[in-house]
Design a protein around this motif. Structure first.
Motif, mmCIF file in Angstrom:
data_model
loop_
_atom_site.group_PDB
_atom_site.id
_atom_site.type_symbol
_atom_site.label_atom_id
_atom_site.label_comp_id
_atom_site.label_asym_id
_atom_site.label_seq_id
_atom_site.Cartn_x
_atom_site.Cartn_y
_atom_site.Cartn_z
ATOM 1 N N ALA A 392 0.913 -1.184 0.074
ATOM 2 C CA ALA A 392 0.088 -0.025 -0.004
ATOM 3 C C ALA A 392 0.963 1.245 0.270
ATOM 4 N N HIS A 393 1.957 1.158 0.735
ATOM 5 C CA HIS A 393 2.826 2.146 0.818
ATOM 6 C C HIS A 393 3.490 2.764 -0.525
ATOM 7 N N THR A 394 3.898 1.571 -1.040
ATOM 8 C CA THR A 394 4.594 1.746 -2.838
ATOM 9 C C THR A 394 3.475 2.835 -3.489
ATOM 10 N N VAL A 395 2.092 2.338 -3.343
ATOM 11 C CA VAL A 395 1.390 2.850 -4.275
ATOM 12 C C VAL A 395 1.187 4.538 -3.825
ATOM 13 N N GLU A 396 0.867 4.459 -2.355
ATOM 14 C CA GLU A 396 0.621 5.744 -1.847
ATOM 15 C C GLU A 396 1.682 6.837 -1.920
ATOM 16 N N GLU A 397 2.716 6.318 -1.759
ATOM 17 C CA GLU A 397 3.881 7.136 -1.539
ATOM 18 C C GLU A 397 3.972 8.387 -2.701
ATOM 19 N N ASN A 398 3.989 9.730 -2.237
ATOM 20 C CA ASN A 398 4.200 10.943 -3.080
ATOM 21 C C ASN A 398 2.921 11.079 -3.979
ATOM 22 N N LYS A 399 1.662 10.423 -3.550
ATOM 23 C CA LYS A 399 0.501 10.625 -4.455
ATOM 24 C C LYS A 399 -0.528 11.313 -3.712
ATOM 25 N N THR A 400 -1.431 11.896 -4.357
ATOM 26 C CA THR A 400 -2.709 12.317 -3.563
ATOM 27 C C THR A 400 -3.755 11.234 -3.758
ATOM 28 N N VAL A 401 -3.968 10.537 -2.731
ATOM 29 C CA VAL A 401 -4.979 9.441 -2.558
ATOM 30 C C VAL A 401 -6.404 10.061 -2.276
ATOM 31 N N ILE A 402 -7.393 9.907 -3.420
ATOM 32 C CA ILE A 402 -8.644 10.455 -3.200
ATOM 33 C C ILE A 402 -9.829 9.415 -2.771
ATOM 34 N N LEU A 403 -9.400 8.148 -2.865
ATOM 35 C CA LEU A 403 -10.474 7.155 -2.738
ATOM 36 C C LEU A 403 -9.684 5.743 -2.183
ATOM 37 N N LYS A 404 -10.084 5.208 -1.215
ATOM 38 C CA LYS A 404 -9.418 3.868 -0.921
ATOM 39 C C LYS A 404 -10.349 2.882 -0.520
ATOM 40 N N GLN A 405 -10.500 1.600 -1.035
ATOM 41 C CA GLN A 405 -11.297 0.611 -0.453
ATOM 42 C C GLN A 405 -10.649 -0.503 -0.337
ATOM 43 N N VAL A 406 -11.087 -1.272 0.943
ATOM 44 C CA VAL A 406 -10.206 -2.458 1.283
ATOM 45 C C VAL A 406 -11.265 -3.410 1.517
ATOM 46 N N SER A 407 -10.896 -4.892 1.027
ATOM 47 C CA SER A 407 -12.014 -5.896 1.173
ATOM 48 C C SER A 407 -10.560 -7.094 1.754
ATOM 49 N N THR A 408 -11.012 -8.239 2.056
ATOM 50 C CA THR A 408 -10.258 -9.123 2.572
ATOM 51 C C THR A 408 -8.795 -9.134 1.454
ATOM 52 N N GLU A 409 -9.018 -9.333 0.488
ATOM 53 C CA GLU A 409 -8.053 -9.835 -0.432
ATOM 54 C C GLU A 409 -7.583 -8.542 -0.929
ATOM 55 N N THR A 410 -8.214 -7.353 -1.379
ATOM 56 C CA THR A 410 -8.020 -6.549 -2.342
ATOM 57 C C THR A 410 -7.987 -5.331 -1.678
ATOM 58 N N MET A 411 -7.011 -4.362 -2.250
ATOM 59 C CA MET A 411 -7.102 -2.871 -1.829
ATOM 60 C C MET A 411 -7.297 -2.298 -3.310
ATOM 61 N N GLN A 412 -8.111 -1.156 -2.957
ATOM 62 C CA GLN A 412 -7.863 -0.319 -4.417
ATOM 63 C C GLN A 412 -7.827 1.199 -4.085
ATOM 64 N N ILE A 413 -6.849 1.754 -4.486
ATOM 65 C CA ILE A 413 -6.629 3.118 -4.296
ATOM 66 C C ILE A 413 -6.790 3.934 -5.747
ATOM 67 N N ILE A 414 -7.333 5.078 -5.531
ATOM 68 C CA ILE A 414 -7.598 6.014 -6.553
ATOM 69 C C ILE A 414 -6.850 7.158 -6.385
ATOM 70 N N THR A 415 -5.791 7.612 -7.146
ATOM 71 C CA THR A 415 -4.983 8.674 -6.941
ATOM 72 C C THR A 415 -5.248 9.653 -7.873
ATOM 73 N N GLN A 416 -5.032 11.029 -7.872
ATOM 74 C CA GLN A 416 -4.825 11.985 -8.809
ATOM 75 C C GLN A 416 -3.856 11.955 -9.661
ATOM 76 N N GLU A 417 -3.826 12.032 -11.024
ATOM 77 C CA GLU A 417 -2.679 11.841 -12.105
ATOM 78 C C GLU A 417 -2.001 13.102 -11.963
ATOM 79 N N SER A 418 -0.725 12.902 -11.581
ATOM 80 C CA SER A 418 0.327 13.975 -11.546
ATOM 81 C C SER A 418 0.820 14.555 -12.939
#
Ligand code: ASP
Ligand code: MG
Length: 418
Positions: A392-418
């Motif tokens: 999760a950190h790899t994805v979120e690092e240096n990005k603006t996260v605007i939505l995050k959704q977590v289930s047992t197996e899957t995490m989804q993260i929406i970020t603003q494109e830079s």
């Protein structure tokens, strides 16, 4: 019988075609059916022809010539002697294509698209089959349109499994190298249809299913299925084994290595799918089969760019409930917006959608009459299967996260494109 699929990148030039020959030398070619795509970027080039045709563009002729030239150079490289009958065979196919362009009366874009785009595969398999004969391997060239029968939903045709099964059981010879086209089929009037872009993997699965094949191998320019796209992630690593279920999940979230429709028929008959390197055919690659979910077990990353995050809330603070949701999804379906994530609360409803066909403005106009609509364009959707904190950190690092959704197996993260 084994089914091998060679995609466009594997036959993009003479060296590629020679390499197919050497892969066959290594992997064996008796009792094999080859499913082959159009060479290199030919399908895109034919799409340009189709565009020029409908635009009545003066570039129409030159866009056809361009494709002819590309194939002719490959032929000269492979065969040298212009008396080889492959030249006449390929010319005849181009002549057919030109005849169609000159005489077609149908204004139906999707119909015309399929009639034209199919020449990419018809020609590539003609070249490959002649080349194998030239190198001393006897082949049987099959026109896939006599085997894969579909409805008339041009550009995204649905397979008629019963007819297809009959044709394949009756007419595919074993103990020989069969070569056929991926991506194509034909409808009840024998007009050419296609199964959707990148549909050749699916063709391989259709044949494997109907032949009760022992396996399908997709030969690629990568060593197999990786846990992440090396273009976006450092340290992407190879997955040795993936279960059907997991592969279907990965494809669902947008992993592009395996065409999503491909897996279902294979899973039904437990036919293993191998993804292997055509550069190093002796390496084991990835196997998708009954067995371990994921080996080695590690987080898998899928990136989808250029998404649109849409939030709807009710104007009067009423709940967004079943009837609204079915209406909203009806619209998405009608306008071909693909939904990649859903999140809802009592009075608001957010979806991450992909607007491939540029229809969002129309949908927005309709929705705005009933809801308060907010949207952000050009966001990126990251999906992490089997996530952990580090992933999760790899994805979120240096990005603006605007939505995050977590289930047992899957995490989804929406970020603003830079
Ligand atoms: N040639 C077709 C395409 O590029 C089918 C395929 O490659 O799978 O979409
Ligand atoms: Mg292709």
């Amino acid at each position: 019988m084994r089914v091998f699929k060679f995609g466009g990148a594997s036959v993009k030039d003479a060296a590629g075609i020679k390499n197919v020959y050497s892969v066959l030398q290594t992997a064996g070619y008796e009792d094999v059916l080859l499913v082959v795509s159009a060479m290199g970027k030919t399908t895109n080039a034919l799409e340009l022809v189709i565009k020029n045709y409908f635009d009545k563009s003066p570039e129409l002729q030159s866009s056809v010539q361009e494709i002819k030239k590309y194939h002719n150079e490959i032929l000269l490289d492979l065969f040298e002697d212009e008396k080889n009958e492959v030249f006449a065979a390929v010319n005849a196919q181009f002549a057919e294509l030109e005849y169609f362009l000159a005489h077609n009366k149908s204004p139906n874009y999707n119909f015309v698209y399929d009639q034209i785009v199919s020449y990419g595969e018809l020609i590539s398999t003609t070249v490959l089959s002649h080349f194998m004969n030239f190198m001393g391997i006897k082949t049987q060239w099959l026109d896939v349109r006599n085997f894969v029968k579909t409805d008339s939903n041009y550009r995204d045709a649905e397979v008629d499994w019963e007819l297809t099964q009959q044709n394949i059981s009756k007419n595919v010879k074993r103990k020989i190298l069969n070569i056929t086209q991926g991506f194509l089929g034909s409808d009840e009037n024998n007009f050419t249809t296609t199964l959707g872009r990148e549909g050749s993997d699916y063709t391989a699965a259709i044949f494997a299913y109907c032949l009760n094949a022992e396996s399908v191998t997709i030969w690629k320019d990568v060593p197999g299925v990786m846990n992440a796209d090396p273009r976006y992630f450092e340290n992407a690593s190879l997955l040795n084994q993936i279960s059907y279920r997991e592969a279907i999940e990965l494809a669902f979230y947008g992993a592009t290595v395996i065409h999503p429709k491909t897996l279902q028929p294979l899973q039904k008959k437990e036919i293993p799918l191998y993804v292997k390197s055509f550069i190093n055919p002796l390496l084991p690659g990835t196997s998708v089969s009954k067995g371990a979910t994921l080996e080695p077990y590690m987080p898998c990353f899928i990136v989808k760019r250029n998404q649109l995050l849409l939030s709807l809330s009710s104007i009067d603070f009423s709940f967004i409930m079943e009837e609204h949701i079915s209406e909203i999804f009806g619209l998405f379906h009608e306008y071909k917006l693909k939904v990649n994530l859903i999140q809802n609360s009592a009075i608001s409803f957010s979806v991450c959608i992909e607007d491939k066909f540029d229809n969002f403005k129309d949908v927005n106009a309709i929705l705005s009459k009933k809801f308060k609509v907010d949207f952000t364009e050009h966001v990126t959707l990251y999906t992490i299967r089997h996530f952990d904190e580090k992933a999760a950190h790899t994805v979120e690092e240096n990005k603006t996260v605007i939505l995050k959704q977590v289930s047992t197996e899957t995490m989804q993260i929406i970020t603003q494109e830079s």
